[in-house]
Design a protein around this motif. Structure first.
Motif, PDB file in Angstrom:
ATOM      1  N   ILE A 173       0.855  -1.193   0.000  1.00  0.00           N
ATOM      2  CA  ILE A 173       0.000   0.000   0.000  1.00  0.00           C
ATOM      3  C   ILE A 173       0.888   1.240   0.000  1.00  0.00           C
ATOM      4  N   SER A 174       0.459   2.289  -0.715  1.00  0.00           N
ATOM      5  CA  SER A 174       1.264   3.508  -0.766  1.00  0.00           C
ATOM      6  C   SER A 174       0.403   4.759  -0.792  1.00  0.00           C
ATOM      7  N   VAL A 175       1.020   5.872  -0.378  1.00  0.00           N
ATOM      8  CA  VAL A 175       0.480   7.203  -0.605  1.00  0.00           C
ATOM      9  C   VAL A 175       1.652   8.064  -1.048  1.00  0.00           C
ATOM     10  N   GLN A 176       1.480   8.832  -2.105  1.00  0.00           N
ATOM     11  CA  GLN A 176       2.614   9.548  -2.671  1.00  0.00           C
ATOM     12  C   GLN A 176       2.181  10.824  -3.374  1.00  0.00           C
ATOM     13  N   ARG A 177       3.153  11.737  -3.531  1.00  0.00           N
ATOM     14  CA  ARG A 177       2.939  12.991  -4.236  1.00  0.00           C
ATOM     15  C   ARG A 177       3.957  13.094  -5.361  1.00  0.00           C
ATOM     16  N   GLY A 178       3.588  13.829  -6.412  1.00  0.00           N
ATOM     17  CA  GLY A 178       4.496  14.021  -7.524  1.00  0.00           C
ATOM     18  C   GLY A 178       4.108  15.242  -8.335  1.00  0.00           C
ATOM     19  N   ASN A 179       4.588  15.273  -9.587  1.00  0.00           N
ATOM     20  CA  ASN A 179       4.308  16.385 -10.493  1.00  0.00           C
ATOM     21  C   ASN A 179       4.042  15.858 -11.889  1.00  0.00           C
ATOM     22  N   SER A 180       3.128  16.538 -12.590  1.00  0.00           N
ATOM     23  CA  SER A 180       2.809  16.188 -13.980  1.00  0.00           C
ATOM     24  C   SER A 180       2.902  17.443 -14.837  1.00  0.00           C
ATOM     25  N   ARG A 185       3.413  23.520 -17.862  1.00  0.00           N
ATOM     26  CA  ARG A 185       3.532  23.796 -16.427  1.00  0.00           C
ATOM     27  C   ARG A 185       3.532  22.498 -15.640  1.00  0.00           C
ATOM     28  N   TRP A 186       4.347  22.466 -14.577  1.00  0.00           N
ATOM     29  CA  TRP A 186       4.360  21.314 -13.693  1.00  0.00           C
ATOM     30  C   TRP A 186       3.291  21.492 -12.626  1.00  0.00           C
ATOM     31  N   LEU A 187       2.326  20.582 -12.603  1.00  0.00           N
ATOM     32  CA  LEU A 187       1.222  20.632 -11.655  1.00  0.00           C
ATOM     33  C   LEU A 187       1.338  19.465 -10.678  1.00  0.00           C
ATOM     34  N   PRO A 188       0.877  19.639  -9.436  1.00  0.00           N
ATOM     35  CA  PRO A 188       0.999  18.559  -8.452  1.00  0.00           C
ATOM     36  C   PRO A 188       0.053  17.405  -8.742  1.00  0.00           C
ATOM     37  N   ASN A 189       0.491  16.208  -8.395  1.00  0.00           N
ATOM     38  CA  ASN A 189      -0.398  15.048  -8.424  1.00  0.00           C
ATOM     39  C   ASN A 189      -0.267  14.276  -7.122  1.00  0.00           C
ATOM     40  N   ALA A 190      -1.252  13.472  -6.832  1.00  0.00           N
ATOM     41  CA  ALA A 190      -1.241  12.609  -5.647  1.00  0.00           C
ATOM     42  C   ALA A 190      -1.879  11.282  -6.022  1.00  0.00           C
ATOM     43  N   VAL A 191      -1.336  10.210  -5.464  1.00  0.00           N
ATOM     44  CA  VAL A 191      -1.815   8.862  -5.801  1.00  0.00           C
ATOM     45  C   VAL A 191      -1.782   8.001  -4.542  1.00  0.00           C
ATOM     46  N   ILE A 192      -2.822   7.190  -4.352  1.00  0.00           N
ATOM     47  CA  ILE A 192      -2.769   6.104  -3.383  1.00  0.00           C
ATOM     48  C   ILE A 192      -2.950   4.799  -4.148  1.00  0.00           C
ATOM     49  N   GLN A 193      -2.283   3.752  -3.692  1.00  0.00           N
ATOM     50  CA  GLN A 193      -2.315   2.470  -4.390  1.00  0.00           C
ATOM     51  C   GLN A 193      -2.483   1.322  -3.398  1.00  0.00           C
ATOM     52  N   ARG A 194      -3.175   0.311  -3.854  1.00  0.00           N
ATOM     53  CA  ARG A 194      -3.267  -0.954  -3.123  1.00  0.00           C
ATOM     54  C   ARG A 194      -3.012  -2.051  -4.138  1.00  0.00           C
ATOM     55  N   GLU A 195      -1.957  -2.837  -3.929  1.00  0.00           N
ATOM     56  CA  GLU A 195      -1.565  -3.811  -4.934  1.00  0.00           C
ATOM     57  C   GLU A 195      -1.097  -5.110  -4.285  1.00  0.00           C
ATOM     58  N   VAL A 196      -1.171  -6.189  -5.056  1.00  0.00           N
ATOM     59  CA  VAL A 196      -0.755  -7.509  -4.585  1.00  0.00           C
ATOM     60  C   VAL A 196       0.324  -8.040  -5.522  1.00  0.00           C
ATOM     61  N   ASP A 265       5.653  12.794 -16.281  1.00  0.00           N
ATOM     62  CA  ASP A 265       5.219  12.489 -14.910  1.00  0.00           C
ATOM     63  C   ASP A 265       6.444  12.225 -14.058  1.00  0.00           C
ATOM     64  N   LEU A 266       6.534  12.910 -12.921  1.00  0.00           N
ATOM     65  CA  LEU A 266       7.668  12.751 -12.024  1.00  0.00           C
ATOM     66  C   LEU A 266       7.130  12.385 -10.646  1.00  0.00           C
ATOM     67  N   THR A 267       7.229  11.115 -10.306  1.00  0.00           N
ATOM     68  CA  THR A 267       6.732  10.626  -9.024  1.00  0.00           C
ATOM     69  C   THR A 267       7.828   9.821  -8.329  1.00  0.00           C
ATOM     70  N   LEU A 268       8.056  10.139  -7.060  1.00  0.00           N
ATOM     71  CA  LEU A 268       8.973   9.394  -6.208  1.00  0.00           C
ATOM     72  C   LEU A 268       8.145   8.835  -5.060  1.00  0.00           C
ATOM     73  N   GLY A 269       8.180   7.513  -4.862  1.00  0.00           N
ATOM     74  CA  GLY A 269       7.286   6.938  -3.869  1.00  0.00           C
ATOM     75  C   GLY A 269       7.902   5.813  -3.069  1.00  0.00           C
ATOM     76  N   TYR A 270       7.350   5.614  -1.865  1.00  0.00           N
ATOM     77  CA  TYR A 270       7.654   4.452  -1.040  1.00  0.00           C
ATOM     78  C   TYR A 270       6.379   3.618  -0.935  1.00  0.00           C
ATOM     79  N   LEU A 271       6.456   2.378  -1.346  1.00  0.00           N
ATOM     80  CA  LEU A 271       5.312   1.472  -1.315  1.00  0.00           C
ATOM     81  C   LEU A 271       5.574   0.445  -0.234  1.00  0.00           C
ATOM     82  N   ALA A 272       4.759   0.482   0.814  1.00  0.00           N
ATOM     83  CA  ALA A 272       5.011  -0.287   2.035  1.00  0.00           C
ATOM     84  C   ALA A 272       4.344  -1.643   1.984  1.00  0.00           C
ATOM     85  N   ARG A 273       5.128  -2.695   2.163  1.00  0.00           N
ATOM     86  CA  ARG A 273       4.599  -4.058   2.204  1.00  0.00           C
ATOM     87  C   ARG A 273       3.941  -4.308   3.553  1.00  0.00           C
ATOM     88  N   GLN A 274       2.727  -4.827   3.497  1.00  0.00           N
ATOM     89  CA  GLN A 274       1.969  -5.091   4.715  1.00  0.00           C
ATOM     90  C   GLN A 274       2.265  -6.500   5.201  1.00  0.00           C
TER      91      GLN A 274
END
Length: 275
Positions: A173-180, A185-196, A265-274
């Protein structure tokens, strides 16, 4: 990846009449409180004192982001800190639409106050940093010292064992911020993910906001993972859009970091294993 507090001396007012003596029981209640020290006060040391720990050799992952001018930047690196002040690493870097991958060398040296200075060696474009150490000498947070660049980062200790799918399989599971980049113009983005994850294959769902436009989409993907924990990840969503990343899996099994390589798209994220 953050001194001593000096109390001002104030002129005392004229002496006031002495108060009447406190009753004995109240004196007994108040006096012990005057001797209580703040928690951790015994550990306060002057900057540059001999209590500073020696830098701890080992393997570390660095994850940082910032800005140069109007362009966002982000970096993801895995470093081997060696005895004697040397660093060897692999670095993934984004500046605006550009992407760079390099192996590099650097040096670390002590500064007053339990800090380190890190400088690149040779032609490396790795950023010079000031790094704060924890009580055991491990790097924890850093700030860039390059003129015209705002950059901060954090370190995560990476164990020396090899990486395989056992460190990643399961729920992430992750929550992250980035730019698109939109209309120049570079605009902010935000994403949450749930993956297996299962043996290098991933299936997940993302809820996102790109420049304030919400979207919900499923996706699948595959990862190429090397024993040194460096990886390439490619995902495709239900609409057929592809997303590409460089990743570093944590050998501890805590998840993985990634840096997107798609130019807009420029996103840097940490995706945490549950667990």
């Amino acid at each position: 990846m953050f001194g001593l507090i000096f109390r001002s001396l104030v002129a005392l007012p004229l002496p006031l009449p002495l108060p009447l003596p406190l009753p004995l029981p109240l004196v007994l209640l108040v006096a012990p409180q005057l001797a209580v020290l703040p928690a951790g006060a015994a550990e306060l040391k002057a900057p540059g004192s001999q209590s500073c720990p020696l830098p701890k050799p080992g393997r570390y992952v660095l994850m940082g982001e910032g800005q140069k001018g109007v362009q966002p930047l982000a970096e993801l690196a895995q470093e081997q800190w060696l005895p004697g002040g040397r660093i060897e690493g692999v670095r993934y870097s984004r500046l605006g639409q550009g992407f760079e991958e390099e192996t590099y060398g650097a040096t670390y040296s002590s500064m007053p106050g339990c800090w380190l200075s890190i400088k690149p060696v040779g032609r490396s474009s790795r950023r010079p940093l000031q790094v704060a150490l924890d009580r055991t000498g491990r790097p924890k947070v850093a700030i860039g010292t390059e003129v015209g660049v705002v950059f901060s980062a954090q370190y995560v200790e990476q164990s020396e064992v090899s990486c395989g799918w056992k460190q990643l399989d399961g729920l992430v599971i992750s929550v992250q911020r980035g730019n698109s980049l939109e209309a120049g113009r570079w605009l902010p983005n935000a994403v949450i993910q749930r993956e297996v994850w299962n043996a290098g294959q991933v299936r997940g769902k993302a809820v996102s906001s790109y420049g304030g436009k919400s979207d919900v989409v499923g996706y699948t993907g595959t990862m190429e993972l090397a024993p040194n924990c460096l990886a390439k990840l490619r995902e495709v969503d239900a609409a057929g859009r592809a997303y590409n990343y460089r990743a570093i899996v944590l050998a501890s099994g805590r998840g993985y970091f990634y840096l997107q390589t798609d130019p807009t798209d420029l996103t840097l994220g940490y995706l945490a294993r549950q667990r």
